[in-house]
Design an enzyme around this catalytic site. Structure first.
Site, PDB file in Angstrom:
ATOM      1  N   ASN A 108      95.778  44.975  -5.267  1.00  0.00           N
ATOM      2  CA  ASN A 108      95.045  45.627  -4.179  1.00  0.00           C
ATOM      3  C   ASN A 108      93.804  46.327  -4.705  1.00  0.00           C
ATOM      4  O   ASN A 108      93.801  46.874  -5.801  1.00  0.00           O
ATOM      5  CB  ASN A 108      95.953  46.621  -3.458  1.00  0.00           C
ATOM      6  CG  ASN A 108      97.174  45.932  -2.862  1.00  0.00           C
ATOM      7  OD1 ASN A 108      97.176  44.711  -2.725  1.00  0.00           O
ATOM      8  ND2 ASN A 108      98.201  46.680  -2.545  1.00  0.00           N
ATOM      9  N   HIS A 125      92.477  43.010  -9.448  1.00  0.00           N
ATOM     10  CA  HIS A 125      91.381  42.350  -8.715  1.00  0.00           C
ATOM     11  C   HIS A 125      90.222  43.290  -8.413  1.00  0.00           C
ATOM     12  O   HIS A 125      89.435  43.036  -7.511  1.00  0.00           O
ATOM     13  CB  HIS A 125      91.914  41.719  -7.413  1.00  0.00           C
ATOM     14  CG  HIS A 125      92.763  40.500  -7.641  1.00  0.00           C
ATOM     15  ND1 HIS A 125      93.706  40.052  -6.737  1.00  0.00           N
ATOM     16  CD2 HIS A 125      92.807  39.624  -8.681  1.00  0.00           C
ATOM     17  CE1 HIS A 125      94.291  38.962  -7.215  1.00  0.00           C
ATOM     18  NE2 HIS A 125      93.767  38.684  -8.388  1.00  0.00           N
ATOM     19  N   ASN A 141     110.070  42.002  -0.167  1.00  0.00           N
ATOM     20  CA  ASN A 141     109.118  41.439   0.790  1.00  0.00           C
ATOM     21  C   ASN A 141     109.875  41.137   2.085  1.00  0.00           C
ATOM     22  O   ASN A 141     110.984  40.591   2.014  1.00  0.00           O
ATOM     23  CB  ASN A 141     108.537  40.128   0.192  1.00  0.00           C
ATOM     24  CG  ASN A 141     107.296  39.637   0.906  1.00  0.00           C
ATOM     25  OD1 ASN A 141     107.224  39.668   2.139  1.00  0.00           O
ATOM     26  ND2 ASN A 141     106.320  39.181   0.142  1.00  0.00           N
TER      27      ASN A 141
HETATM   28  C1  BJW Z   1     104.969  43.123   3.157  1.00  0.00           C
HETATM   29  C2  BJW Z   1     104.859  43.998   4.196  1.00  0.00           C
HETATM   30  C3  BJW Z   1     105.457  45.196   4.057  1.00  0.00           C
HETATM   31  C4  BJW Z   1     103.747  42.172   4.806  1.00  0.00           C
HETATM   32  N1  BJW Z   1     106.108  45.450   2.896  1.00  0.00           N
HETATM   33  N2  BJW Z   1     105.552  43.280   2.025  1.00  0.00           N
HETATM   34  C5  BJW Z   1      96.552  28.356 -11.473  1.00  0.00           C
HETATM   35  C6  BJW Z   1      96.351  29.241 -12.529  1.00  0.00           C
HETATM   36  C7  BJW Z   1      95.222  30.107 -12.532  1.00  0.00           C
HETATM   37  C8  BJW Z   1      94.306  30.067 -11.491  1.00  0.00           C
HETATM   38  C9  BJW Z   1      94.506  29.173 -10.453  1.00  0.00           C
HETATM   39  C10 BJW Z   1      95.610  28.336 -10.454  1.00  0.00           C
HETATM   40  N3  BJW Z   1      95.564  27.599  -9.330  1.00  0.00           N
HETATM   41  C11 BJW Z   1      94.447  27.944  -8.635  1.00  0.00           C
HETATM   42  C12 BJW Z   1      93.790  28.921  -9.295  1.00  0.00           C
HETATM   43  C13 BJW Z   1      92.506  29.563  -8.833  1.00  0.00           C
HETATM   44  C14 BJW Z   1      92.644  30.758  -7.945  1.00  0.00           C
HETATM   45  C15 BJW Z   1      93.928  30.703  -7.143  1.00  0.00           C
HETATM   46  O1  BJW Z   1      94.939  31.274  -7.494  1.00  0.00           O
HETATM   47  N4  BJW Z   1      93.911  30.017  -6.001  1.00  0.00           N
HETATM   48  C16 BJW Z   1      95.102  29.906  -5.160  1.00  0.00           C
HETATM   49  C17 BJW Z   1      94.740  30.253  -3.722  1.00  0.00           C
HETATM   50  C18 BJW Z   1      95.698  28.541  -5.328  1.00  0.00           C
HETATM   51  N5  BJW Z   1      92.576  31.952  -8.744  1.00  0.00           N
HETATM   52  C19 BJW Z   1      91.406  32.487  -9.099  1.00  0.00           C
HETATM   53  O2  BJW Z   1      90.349  31.966  -8.799  1.00  0.00           O
HETATM   54  C20 BJW Z   1      91.446  33.732  -9.954  1.00  0.00           C
HETATM   55  N6  BJW Z   1      90.635  33.570 -11.098  1.00  0.00           N
HETATM   56  C21 BJW Z   1      90.890  32.645 -12.036  1.00  0.00           C
HETATM   57  O3  BJW Z   1      91.853  31.925 -12.006  1.00  0.00           O
HETATM   58  O4  BJW Z   1      89.951  32.621 -13.041  1.00  0.00           O
HETATM   59  C22 BJW Z   1      89.998  31.575 -14.008  1.00  0.00           C
HETATM   60  C23 BJW Z   1      88.770  31.755 -14.851  1.00  0.00           C
HETATM   61  C24 BJW Z   1      88.914  31.971 -16.207  1.00  0.00           C
HETATM   62  C25 BJW Z   1      87.771  32.117 -16.994  1.00  0.00           C
HETATM   63  C26 BJW Z   1      86.509  32.071 -16.411  1.00  0.00           C
HETATM   64  C27 BJW Z   1      86.359  31.882 -15.058  1.00  0.00           C
HETATM   65  C28 BJW Z   1      87.517  31.713 -14.262  1.00  0.00           C
HETATM   66  C29 BJW Z   1      90.855  34.928  -9.197  1.00  0.00           C
HETATM   67  C30 BJW Z   1      91.618  35.265  -7.973  1.00  0.00           C
HETATM   68  C31 BJW Z   1      90.907  36.383  -7.224  1.00  0.00           C
HETATM   69  C32 BJW Z   1      91.614  36.708  -5.909  1.00  0.00           C
HETATM   70  N7  BJW Z   1      90.831  37.620  -5.168  1.00  0.00           N
HETATM   71  C33 BJW Z   1      91.310  38.112  -3.899  1.00  0.00           C
HETATM   72  C34 BJW Z   1      90.158  38.836  -3.187  1.00  0.00           C
HETATM   73  C35 BJW Z   1      89.880  40.134  -3.901  1.00  0.00           C
HETATM   74  C36 BJW Z   1      88.651  40.763  -3.373  1.00  0.00           C
HETATM   75  C37 BJW Z   1      88.807  41.323  -1.993  1.00  0.00           C
HETATM   76  O5  BJW Z   1      89.737  42.092  -1.722  1.00  0.00           O
HETATM   77  O6  BJW Z   1      87.974  40.976  -1.177  1.00  0.00           O
HETATM   78  O7  BJW Z   1      92.437  38.975  -4.090  1.00  0.00           O
HETATM   79  S1  BJW Z   1      92.003  36.832  -2.824  1.00  0.00           S
HETATM   80  C38 BJW Z   1      93.279  37.841  -2.143  1.00  0.00           C
HETATM   81  O8  BJW Z   1      94.572  37.300  -2.521  1.00  0.00           O
HETATM   82  C39 BJW Z   1      93.166  39.195  -2.856  1.00  0.00           C
HETATM   83  C40 BJW Z   1      94.603  39.530  -3.108  1.00  0.00           C
HETATM   84  O9  BJW Z   1      94.702  40.477  -4.155  1.00  0.00           O
HETATM   85  C41 BJW Z   1      95.197  38.187  -3.450  1.00  0.00           C
HETATM   86  C42 BJW Z   1      96.687  38.117  -3.324  1.00  0.00           C
HETATM   87  O10 BJW Z   1      97.090  38.333  -2.017  1.00  0.00           O
HETATM   88  P1  BJW Z   1      98.429  39.150  -1.719  1.00  0.00           P
HETATM   89  O11 BJW Z   1      98.283  40.514  -2.200  1.00  0.00           O
HETATM   90  O12 BJW Z   1      99.594  38.396  -2.215  1.00  0.00           O
HETATM   91  O13 BJW Z   1      98.395  39.215  -0.144  1.00  0.00           O
HETATM   92  P2  BJW Z   1      98.917  38.171   0.963  1.00  0.00           P
HETATM   93  O14 BJW Z   1      98.239  38.479   2.223  1.00  0.00           O
HETATM   94  O15 BJW Z   1      98.811  36.770   0.472  1.00  0.00           O
HETATM   95  O16 BJW Z   1     100.472  38.462   1.072  1.00  0.00           O
HETATM   96  C43 BJW Z   1     100.949  39.676   1.614  1.00  0.00           C
HETATM   97  C44 BJW Z   1     102.458  39.687   1.489  1.00  0.00           C
HETATM   98  O17 BJW Z   1     102.914  40.949   1.940  1.00  0.00           O
HETATM   99  C45 BJW Z   1     103.169  38.636   2.340  1.00  0.00           C
HETATM  100  O18 BJW Z   1     104.102  37.940   1.517  1.00  0.00           O
HETATM  101  C46 BJW Z   1     103.908  39.446   3.410  1.00  0.00           C
HETATM  102  O19 BJW Z   1     105.162  38.884   3.766  1.00  0.00           O
HETATM  103  C47 BJW Z   1     104.085  40.753   2.690  1.00  0.00           C
HETATM  104  N8  BJW Z   1     104.231  41.931   3.554  1.00  0.00           N
HETATM  105  N9  BJW Z   1     104.092  43.392   5.225  1.00  0.00           N
HETATM  106  C48 BJW Z   1     106.136  44.497   1.916  1.00  0.00           C
HETATM  107  N10 BJW Z   1     105.434  46.147   5.007  1.00  0.00           N
END
Ligand code: BJW
Length: 248
Positions: free
Chosen positions: A106, A123, A214
């Protein structure tokens, strides 16, 4: 005295025996503070946009004013929010262990506001402005599209976008914490975004007991325990059950 019904006794036991604990949090932890998660529908003006199409350098360079508008909207929303019972419980949990690392995906600073100490902001920080040319201490202006007062390049929010590397220190500290911990909790994350989503597997392969909290569990095979429920309810119960068992 018996522990709480939602918390498996074996997890409480593992925590009681643990010296090192790592917790990974995601957007769900802030949901009960009124901050929308990423993969739920966004509200109002933004409901038709997917974060994946806004949180990239390509989207930013194509239309910086538009992407800044999204971030300002989010800054305003987050600025009005407060830590919830889940954030506070994690602060209490930290006090129970010799080594405790809170890795958060977050960017909302709510763990800081709740009092957690050893935090890795994986992040980045929603409220930081950084210069795309990498100026060390960029001076911002309040224009619709802000430029760096040092070098004149664009300023952008200090968060990690898709395709960007995780800051080296954050990656190092979180990987080390996942590898060394005795127990790892993954709370409120959909575990879809890597490399953060890989930390629980790393912890399990390194011998840790792992648990997911979760309301809609991911069912990842790396978890020893899955607790279906909201973090604002489950985390305080977890702390209570730990304290109860250590009082006995
Ligand atoms: C509750 C609840 C309650 C509801 N109590 N729970 C394999 C290996 C490595 C990388 C990759 C890979 N495959 C693909 C990639 C690339 C990519 C990636 O992962 N893509 C996927 C979509 C497939 N990753 C990247 O690009 C990352 N960088 C990278 O890999 O760099 C490599 C590199 C190396 C060297 C040079 C150059 C590059 C970077 C990822 C950046 C993500 N950024 C974001 C935005 C941040 C900025 C902003 O805020 O604007 O981060 S995306 C967004 O998703 C944000 C979050 O932190 C992140 C995760 O989301 P999160 O927190 O899980 O939220 P939700 O909404 O998905 O889930 C919420 C959950 O809460 C749900 O499960 C609900 O059920 C639950 N919930 N109420 C408890 N009350």
């Amino acid at each position: 005295m018996q522990g709480s019904t939602a918390i498996p006794e074996a997890l409480t036991e593992a925590l009681r025996a643990a010296r090192r604990v790592c917790v990974l949090t995601g957007a769900g932890v802030s949901a009960e503070s009124g901050v929308p998660t990423f993969r739920e529908a966004q509200t109002g003006l933004w409901e038709k946009y997917r974060p994946e199409s806004l949180a990239t350098m390509e989207a930013f360079l194509a239309d910086p004013a538009f992407v800044w508008k999204w971030y300002r909207w989010r800054r305003e929303l987050v600025a009005k929010s407060r830590p919830n019972a889940g954030h506070i419980a994690l602060t209490e949990l930290e006090r129970c262990f010799d080594e405790f690392t809170l890795v958060t995906q977050n960017v909302d600073r709510l763990h800081r506001a709740g009092g957690s100490q050893n935090i890795v902001e994986f992040h980045g920080d929603l409220f930081a402005d950084i210069c795309i040319a990498g100026c060390a201490d960029p001076a911002a202006n309040d224009d619709e599209i802000p430029y760096c007062n040092h070098c004149g390049n664009l300023l952008r929010p200090g968060v990690v976008w898709f395709g960007e590397a995780i800051p080296q220190q954050a990656l190092y500290r979180s990987s080390e914490a996942a590898e060394r911990c005795d127990v790892m909790l993954c709370v409120g994350t959909s575990s879809q975004v890597y490399p953060a989503a890989g930390l629980s597997g790393l912890a399990r392969r390194s011998g840790a007991v792992t648990a997911e909290i979760n309301p809609e569990p991911t069912g990842g095979p790396e978890f020893n325990f899955v607790i279906a429920g909201q973090s604002g309810l489950i985390l305080p119960e977890l702390v209570a059950s730990l304290k109860q068992s250590s009082d006995e």
